[in-house]
Design a protein around this motif. Structure first.
Motif, short mmCIF file in Angstrom:
data_model
loop_
_atom_site.label_atom_id
_atom_site.label_comp_id
_atom_site.label_asym_id
_atom_site.label_seq_id
_atom_site.Cartn_x
_atom_site.Cartn_y
_atom_site.Cartn_z
N SER A 154 -24.02 -22.73 21.57
CA SER A 154 -25.29 -22.04 20.96
C SER A 154 -26.16 -21.04 21.76
CB SER A 154 -26.26 -23.19 20.29
OG SER A 154 -27.20 -22.81 19.75
N VAL A 188 -23.46 -22.08 14.70
CA VAL A 188 -23.08 -22.82 15.89
C VAL A 188 -24.53 -23.75 16.42
CG1 VAL A 188 -22.86 -22.22 18.34
CG2 VAL A 188 -21.37 -21.08 16.57
N SER A 189 -25.50 -23.26 15.96
CA SER A 189 -26.76 -23.72 16.49
C SER A 189 -26.72 -25.52 15.85
CB SER A 189 -28.05 -23.07 16.19
OG SER A 189 -28.52 -23.28 14.71
N ALA A 190 -26.36 -25.33 14.78
CA ALA A 190 -26.30 -26.76 13.99
C ALA A 190 -24.91 -27.57 14.36
CB ALA A 190 -26.03 -26.56 12.53
N GLY A 191 -24.06 -26.93 15.22
CA GLY A 191 -22.96 -27.58 15.84
C GLY A 191 -23.22 -28.54 16.82
N GLY A 192 -22.05 -28.67 17.44
CA GLY A 192 -22.05 -29.78 18.59
C GLY A 192 -22.36 -29.35 20.10
N SER A 193 -22.37 -27.90 20.01
CA SER A 193 -22.44 -27.44 21.64
C SER A 193 -23.67 -26.83 21.69
CB SER A 193 -21.24 -26.73 21.99
OG SER A 193 -21.29 -26.30 23.36
N ARG A 194 -24.77 -27.16 22.48
CA ARG A 194 -25.76 -26.74 22.74
C ARG A 194 -25.68 -25.51 23.82
NH1 ARG A 194 -31.21 -27.47 22.56
NH2 ARG A 194 -31.10 -29.48 21.79
N ARG A 195 -24.50 -25.64 24.45
CA ARG A 195 -24.18 -24.55 25.49
C ARG A 195 -23.54 -23.46 24.77
NH1 ARG A 195 -24.20 -29.40 27.23
NH2 ARG A 195 -24.52 -29.69 29.45
#
Lengths: 387, 568, 214
Positions: B535, B526-533
């Motif tokens: 993550s 998820v950290s590499a995904g689109g949502s910082r939130r």
């Protein structure tokens, strides 16, 4: 002690429910919308066929391909871990080459005729390779760009304007490594729009001379672009989804995606700024169809076919196309649907951040699959090892 | 029957540590020598090493691994020394210990992501001073993330290594026989006019360091071969060798596995070189200290130590606070354009969707951690009990070899043996869960054992003798006296086991073939995904889980095994 | 209960090739043998050897008997020797009564018995309390009750009163020795307190600091 162990077994029984059948669906897991859609699919198939679809979330689809290959090498021909796999392009080419997919099952699906395959040839061709009934079309996608309207009133409309934009706003654009799907797609887009050779050559297996002809203008362009990329082009993000995060941080002012619908959805989830706007390049949008395959060593082929047939149903396709769900364009041909079925696809209220209707100017079909690897290798040869 | 179980447990213990690692190493050496039947390679050759040698950036990768690993270990050790020198025998040390202990159980992946949040160009620190001080209305284009020197990696590694080394040192200093003597010696030196910090450096450190040497070297081995932190924070062209190994193994071209295996073997060499270099540096350091010891200078390095201690304490505490605060704010943030210091609004959407999508990973996390930790605690107890009952014979040799054995999985890089283990598991068609259990167990067992051993070996023998005198058999004494009296350390060891299992990234990803999603693997994805939130939600969850384990471990035994609670 | 003496026949404790201590004696039922000597001569090790819990690397030689029975080879828990240390070592996870019951042979009404025993030493209604709430002298009493409840054939005391304050020590000492005598148990006490030795009113063996090579 014994009480403890038996207690543990009971707990295990409760959280490890035993269903009649569980299919392992190996699919890229980087998008919450896709993941939630697949959860809905599993609920539906449980209700309708008592089949659970377990979404194995991949960071990279090639992991699943090498897994099936490893199983084949190890002699596991009938009880593979992978039942269903979401693929297209290069991964399909690899599975096709090594005989990792179950053959000639797609035409048996009741809903496959709704795609009107005789008229729409891209339902049976995957990056220039005939699918031979090894994979069923699932959705369509085309590349879109998005920009932050708060800082940018007129986004670049073609490849050369993109370069000018980068020069004007250093560090505000990025593309992923070509090992990533979106990264290589960007390179293909530039190659397609800049190449001076006959377009037909791009849709045939790659040759050395054709590759040279394509890469000269391509690398000339990229050489100029890279110093103005995010991190001066020294670090490329590994996964496309990271672009969205950087854009949300305002670190990037321009970005792109292969899933137009994920942009308004991300805005609604606060993951992209309200001032995000989506558009398509005037010199063309790379587009392709993505497919679902059944592995040759799946132990549950008939159940897998039931699931794929459901995925092709107007109900499932319409749900998938809804922007609030996933926004992935349907592969069904509207002329083959009844009026009631067509109504399922009616457009919901347009989100200000979504691609305007008829937003694509020109659709660029994917080059022959052999180009993908050739371009990627050429890129790494020129720009060095990036991992 | 009981005695037989005990001696059997000793063998299981040894096998559990040696077999997976040994088999895994073998499973990497074979493909490194180009033996990989799965792709039709059945002739031994050195081709894979040639291919590896042809990688242009290889020397840089090796240098980066050595540089980040050695720097982080050195910084952590130096910070520990400074903090102890300045704060030993003060109440400040208890404070530091209390505040840093939770950092110990934060998974490396979570720490890396949290550091990334902090040093991102759009992170909180930059926002707080923008645009007022910086004039930035957009995040700066330069960033310490993914820097070619790996500075961000060093920061995150140090952040994790320092509490580990500090708490190791404190547990040594807490040994009553040692601390009583040491305190007197320190006080004596102070009365001779030595500055307390210099006294610690000259008197205590030379005694303390040998006792924490093994954990420090394990930390070094880990830091040179870690994957999560450089994967999230490190550079990409080239990355550290361990990250390159991972990427080559996952390369779409399956023949790259040969090169990856060769690189994994090279990683062992690199890690060993780092350890060797460290051992040489120890001599230099020892020489320096022994010269200082006799030079009569009453204030040697006192100022430096003070400065470093203050900077370290403040730096770490601020970083940890800011990390937690910024993760929390992000996890509740609605739209939050740069450079606003706070979001437009707050929302529970990210938590709601995060918790929904977390159900399977959470279940998997617990399905792995609980049995693994339970097994490790049980096995460790049996082995320790065996050790006790075998007290009569060969006590010393047994103990030392047993404890050294524990460091095998900590010293041999995971990237080196986990791939091999995974390959062999695939050949054996062992599925995904069994090899994942095995690899978690390999990592959990050493920590659980070491944590239990302290309490078990310190346990007052006379309780057992009294119980024997009351006619209780060894089994009865074990079950009715030893275990209940040790319930608190056992629960702590169990919680530690949970925390270690929770934090496993490679050991879950590889043997599980990516099909067993846990909070940690999902969090990295998820950290590499689109949502910082999103993550932020996952990362916070990664931190909450082990802490919850420790809180329960602290609370439950007191509730179950203490009649004082009921009688009041 | 049979009245059996505790017999130590050339019992010695050996460390490597050094003999630390050697005792040859017979302790009759109801009497207390006191072993005195400076610390470090191996007095406590001798008790450990008798109890069957001699730690490595020490070895023992000689024969230990209770009456006619040779118990030298028996494991610690089957020797029937109750042991009391300077710390009461009550099990903190059990209540006061449960500590006493721990030692009792199988039977019924053990709670009632435990409360009766407690009442006999002035600890009425203490059964359900947590042991940590008891004073030092009270704990020492409970510890001896626990030992006696196991119906030992002999009692070993290892500096049993050294941690009690002066007043409690005298009271507790008197009560312990009285109780042991009433129960007609042979007892060996290790101490370096002359008053303990006097109060025991039995034979006193003084060992000196001599390590003899063998």
């Amino acid at each position: 002690m014994i009480r403890w162990i038996s207690g543990l077994l009971i707990i295990n029984g409760l959280i490890w429910p035993t269903h009649a059948e569980t299919l392992q669906f190996y699919a890229w897991g980087g998008s919450p919308q896709v993941n939630q859609y697949l959860e809905w699919v599993s609920e539906q198939t449980q209700q309708q066929f008592d089949i659970t679809v377990n979404h194995v979330k991949l960071a990279d689809t090639s992991d699943a391909v090498s897994r099936v290959l490893a199983e084949k090498a190890a002699g596991n021909h009938s009880n593979g871990n992978v039942d269903l796999i979401w693929i297209n392009g290069e991964n399909f080419a690899a599975m096709d080459k090594h005989g990792l997919l179950h053959k000639n099952w797609v035409s048996e699906l009741a809903h496959f005729t709704l795609t009107n395959p005789t008229r729409n040839r891209n339902m049976t061709m995957d990056f220039g390779i005939p699918t031979n009934g090894q994979e069923a079309p699932w959705g369509k996608a085309a590349m879109v760009f998005y920009f932050n309207q708060r800082y940018l009133s007129r986004p670049p409309a073609n490849a050369s304007a993109l370069l000018a934009f980068a020069r004007q706003h250093p560090g505000r654009f990025a593309y992923p490594l070509p090992t990533d799907y979106l990264g290589i797609s960007f390179i293909k887009y530039i190659a397609l729009t800049l190449s001076t050779i006959e377009k037909e050559q791009l849709y045939q297996p790659v040759t050395e001379s054709a590759l040279d002809a394509v890469t000269v203008p391509l690398f000339d362009y990229l050489d100029k672009l890279h110093p103005y990329l995010w991190q001066q082009g020294e670090f490329f993000v590994r996964q496309a989804s990271r672009l969205q995060q950087l854009f949300a941080d305002n670190s990037l002012l321009l970005s792109f995606s292969f899933t137009a619908a994920e942009i308004p959805a991300a805005v609604s989830r606060y993951d992209l700024p309200l001032s995000t706007r989506t558009y398509a390049m005037q010199d063309g949008s790379l587009s392709n169809v993505h497919f679902i395959g059944i592995t040759y060593n799946s132990a549950h082929k008939s159940d897998a076919m039931k699931v794929v047939n459901f995925l092709l149903s107007p109900q499932a396709q319409a749900k998938k196309q809804r922007v609030s769900v996933w926004g992935d364009e349907t592969v069904l041909d509207m002329t083959r649907l009844t009026q009631d079925q067509q109504k399922l696809f009616a457009v919901d209220n347009r989100h200000p951040s979504s691609l305007p209707p008829a937003g694509h100017h020109v659709l660029l079909a994917e080059p022959h699959t052999s180009w993908t690897d050739a371009l990627r290798k050429a890129w790494f040869a020129r720009y060095g090892e990036h991992l | 029957m009981f005695a037989a179980t005990l001696s059997l447990s000793r063998w299981i213990f040894i096998l559990a540590l040696i077999v997976p690692v040994g088999a895994g190493v073998l499973g990497v050496i074979l493909p490194a020598l180009s033996y990989f039947p799965a792709i039709g390679e059945t002739e031994f050759s050195l081709d894979a090493f040639d291919a590896l040698g042809a990688v242009q950036s290889l020397p840089y990768m090796i240098a980066l691994s050595l540089f980040t690993g050695l720097s982080a270990t050195f910084l952590a050790l130096f910070g520990t020394l400074a903090m102890l020198a300045v704060f030993y025998q003060t109440t400040g040390l208890q404070w530091i210990q209390r505040l840093l202990s939770p950092v110990l159980v934060i998974p490396h992946a979570a720490a890396a992501i949290a550091v990334g949040f902090l040093i991102a160009p759009s992170g909180w620190p930059v926002r707080l001073i923008s645009p007022a001080l910086t004039g930035w209305s957009l995040p700066p284009v330069f960033s310490p993330l993914h820097d070619a020197m790996g500075i961000a990696v060093i920061v995150a590694l140090t952040l994790k290594a320092l509490p580990f080394i500090l708490l190791m040192a404190l547990s040594v200093l807490a040994q009553p026989h040692l601390s009583a003597r040491l305190n007197k010696q320190l006080n004596l030196a102070v009365t001779m006019g030595y500055h307390p910090a210099s006294t610690f450096l000259k008197v205590a450190w030379p005694m303390l360091y040998p006792a924490i040497r093994l954990p420090v070297i394990a930390m070094l081995a880990f830091a040179t071969a870690n994957v999560e932190i450089p994967l999230v924070l490190g550079p990409g062209s080239p990355p550290t060798l361990a990250v390159a190994v991972l990427q080559w193994f996952n390369h779409i071209d399956i023949t790259m596995r040969l090169q990856a295996s060769a690189a994994a073997c090279l990683q062992v060499v690199v890690t060993c070189s780092a350890v060797l270099f460290w051992l040489l540096s120890e001599r230099v350091g020892a020489g320096l200290i022994s010269r200082w010891q006799l030079d009569g200078n009453r204030v040697t390095a006192a100022r430096t130590l003070k400065g470093v201690a203050v900077v370290t304490v403040l730096g770490i505490l601020t970083a940890v606070m800011l990390m937690l605060a910024s993760l929390t704010v992000w996890s509740f943030a609605a739209h939050w354009p740069f450079p606003q210091a706070l979001p437009d609004a707050i929302t529970v959407l990210h938590w709601a969707s995060g918790l929904t999508s977390m159900q399977t990973p959470l279940t998997n996390t617990l399905l792995l951690a609980v049995p693994v930790s339970l097994g490790a605690v049980l096995l460790s107890i049996l082995v320790l009990e065996y050790e006790k009952q075998r007290d009569h014979c060969s006590k010393l040799t047994d103990k030392v070899s047993g404890d050294l054995l524990l460091f095998i999985p900590l010293l041999i890089p995971g990237v080196a043996f986990l791939f091999g283990l995974t390959w062999l598991a695939q050949l054996a068609q062992a599925g995904q869960w069994l090899p994942t259990y095995v690899s978690h167990f390999v990592y959990v067992l050493p920590y659980v054992f070491l944590s239990l051993a302290v309490a078990y070996r310190r346990f007052d023998e006379r309780y057992r003798y009294v119980a024997y005198g009351l006619g209780a058999s060894p089994y009865n004494v074990f079950v009715r006296v030893t275990l209940p009296l040790l319930s608190a350390p056992i629960a702590i060891a169990f919680a530690l086991g949970l925390a270690i299992s929770f934090s496993q990234y490679l050991a879950t990803l590889l043997p599980g073939a990516g099909a067993i999603a846990t909070i940690t693997t999902e969090s990295v994805a998820v950290s590499a995904g689109g949502s910082r939130r999103l993550s932020a939600v996952y990362t916070l969850m990664q931190m909450i889980l082990p802490l919850a384990g420790f809180v329960l471990a602290w609370w439950l035994p007191a509730k179950w095994f203490n009649p004082a609670v009921h009688s009041r | 209960m049979k009245l059996n003496a505790l017999i130590l026949d050339e019992v010695e404790v050996i460390n490597n090739h050094h003999r630390l201590i050697r005792v040859n004696t017979r302790v009759s039922a109801g009497s207390v043998l006191t072993i005195m000597g400076p610390s470090g001569v191996g007095k406590s090790l001798l008790l450990s050897a008798i109890a069957g819990v001699l730690p490595a690397p020490f070895r023992q030689q000689g024969t230990i008997k209770i009456g006619d029975q040779d118990i030298t080879a028996l494991p610690a828990h089957r020797r029937g020797l109750g042991i009391l240390y300077q710390d009461p070592l009550l099990f903190e996870h059990l209540s006061v009564a449960q500590n006493i019951i721990f030692g009792m042979p199988p039977g019924t009404n053990k709670y009632v018995q435990a409360e009766e025993l407690l009442a006999g030493v002035g600890l009425e209604n203490y059964g359900r309390k947590a042991v940590q709430t008891l004073s030092g002298g009270q704990q020492a009493r409970v510890a001896l009750l626990r030992t006696l409840a196991a119906q030992p054939r002999a009692v070993l005391l290892d500096e049993p009163f050294s941690k009690l304050d002066m007043q409690t020590r005298a009271q507790t000492r008197k009560w312990v020795f009285d109780t042991i005598r009433q129960n007609k148990l042979p007892c060996i006490m290790v101490t370096h307190d002359e008053q303990d030795a006097r109060a025991a009113e039995g034979e006193v063996v003084t060992v000196s600091n001599s390590t003899e090579t063998i």
